[in-house]
Scaffold this motif. Structure first.
Motif, PDB file in Angstrom:
ATOM      1  N   GLU A   2      -0.008  -3.046  18.354  1.00 14.62           N
ATOM      2  CA  GLU A   2      -0.848  -2.228  17.493  1.00 14.62           C
ATOM      3  C   GLU A   2      -2.298  -2.702  17.549  1.00 14.62           C
ATOM      4  O   GLU A   2      -2.586  -3.879  17.552  1.00 14.62           O
ATOM      5  CB  GLU A   2      -0.324  -2.294  16.066  1.00 14.62           C
ATOM      6  N   THR A  12      -3.263  -1.030   8.832  1.00 18.71           N
ATOM      7  CA  THR A  12      -2.359  -0.519   9.855  1.00 18.71           C
ATOM      8  C   THR A  12      -0.994  -0.258   9.226  1.00 18.71           C
ATOM      9  O   THR A  12      -0.720  -0.676   8.098  1.00 18.71           O
ATOM     10  CB  THR A  12      -2.190  -1.537  11.000  1.00 18.71           C
ATOM     11  N   ALA A  13      -0.132   0.407   9.959  1.00 15.05           N
ATOM     12  CA  ALA A  13       1.231   0.659   9.481  1.00 15.05           C
ATOM     13  C   ALA A  13       1.960  -0.666   9.249  1.00 15.05           C
ATOM     14  O   ALA A  13       2.689  -0.813   8.265  1.00 15.05           O
ATOM     15  CB  ALA A  13       1.986   1.532  10.472  1.00 15.05           C
ATOM     16  N   THR A  16       0.636  -2.235   6.081  1.00 12.54           N
ATOM     17  CA  THR A  16       1.126  -1.449   4.948  1.00 12.54           C
ATOM     18  C   THR A  16       2.577  -1.800   4.641  1.00 12.54           C
ATOM     19  O   THR A  16       2.941  -2.035   3.485  1.00 12.54           O
ATOM     20  CB  THR A  16       0.974   0.057   5.238  1.00 12.54           C
ATOM     21  N   LEU A  24       8.771  -0.343   8.834  1.00 10.92           N
ATOM     22  CA  LEU A  24       7.923   0.735   9.343  1.00 10.92           C
ATOM     23  C   LEU A  24       8.580   2.093   9.095  1.00 10.92           C
ATOM     24  O   LEU A  24       7.894   3.066   8.794  1.00 10.92           O
ATOM     25  CB  LEU A  24       7.649   0.548  10.835  1.00 10.92           C
ATOM     26  N   VAL A  27       7.753   3.138   5.669  1.00 11.67           N
ATOM     27  CA  VAL A  27       6.399   3.691   5.577  1.00 11.67           C
ATOM     28  C   VAL A  27       6.414   5.150   6.025  1.00 11.67           C
ATOM     29  O   VAL A  27       5.854   6.025   5.354  1.00 11.67           O
ATOM     30  CB  VAL A  27       5.386   2.869   6.414  1.00 11.67           C
ATOM     31  N   ARG A  28       7.085   5.420   7.145  1.00 14.15           N
ATOM     32  CA  ARG A  28       7.180   6.808   7.630  1.00 14.15           C
ATOM     33  C   ARG A  28       7.854   7.708   6.600  1.00 14.15           C
ATOM     34  O   ARG A  28       7.450   8.848   6.394  1.00 14.15           O
ATOM     35  CB  ARG A  28       7.923   6.860   8.962  1.00 14.15           C
ATOM     36  N   ARG A  38      -1.617   9.526   5.688  1.00 16.48           N
ATOM     37  CA  ARG A  38      -2.350   8.878   6.770  1.00 16.48           C
ATOM     38  C   ARG A  38      -3.830   9.142   6.562  1.00 16.48           C
ATOM     39  O   ARG A  38      -4.225  10.228   6.158  1.00 16.48           O
ATOM     40  CB  ARG A  38      -1.920   9.450   8.114  1.00 16.48           C
ATOM     41  N   GLN A  45      -0.269   5.176  15.905  1.00 15.45           N
ATOM     42  CA  GLN A  45      -0.827   4.000  15.224  1.00 15.45           C
ATOM     43  C   GLN A  45      -1.699   4.456  14.057  1.00 15.45           C
ATOM     44  O   GLN A  45      -2.922   4.344  14.093  1.00 15.45           O
ATOM     45  CB  GLN A  45      -1.628   3.149  16.202  1.00 15.45           C
ATOM     46  N   TYR A  48      -3.840   3.644   6.926  1.00 15.38           N
ATOM     47  CA  TYR A  48      -3.651   4.074   5.542  1.00 15.38           C
ATOM     48  C   TYR A  48      -4.762   3.461   4.704  1.00 15.38           C
ATOM     49  O   TYR A  48      -5.144   2.309   4.922  1.00 15.38           O
ATOM     50  CB  TYR A  48      -2.277   3.635   5.022  1.00 15.38           C
TER      51      TYR A  48
END
Length: 66
Positions: A2, A12-13, A16, A24, A27-28, A38, A45, A48
């Protein structure tokens, strides 16, 4: 790997996920459910807004206590 070239005030994800204590995929799922948006980056990539992540973390912390 990333990219770390994230503008100040954004996460970044991976960052976060770490701050929220989730994966991850989690997060999605938050994005899919409309709990987090987003704020930049690329589809693979995303970034947030740090203030949004902090607000969500605080909300999650208070809901676990209650």
């Amino acid at each position: 790997m990333e990219s770390q070239n994230v503008r100040p005030g954004y996460l970044t994800a991976h960052q976060t996920a770490h701050l929220l204590g989730i994966s991850l995929g989690g997060v999605r799922l938050l994005v899919h459910r409309g709990h987090l948006a987003r704020s930049g980056g690329t589809p693979r990539q995303p970034w947030y807004a740090a203030r949004d992540v902090a607000a969500l973390a605080a909300k999650r912390a208070t809901s676990k206590v209650a």
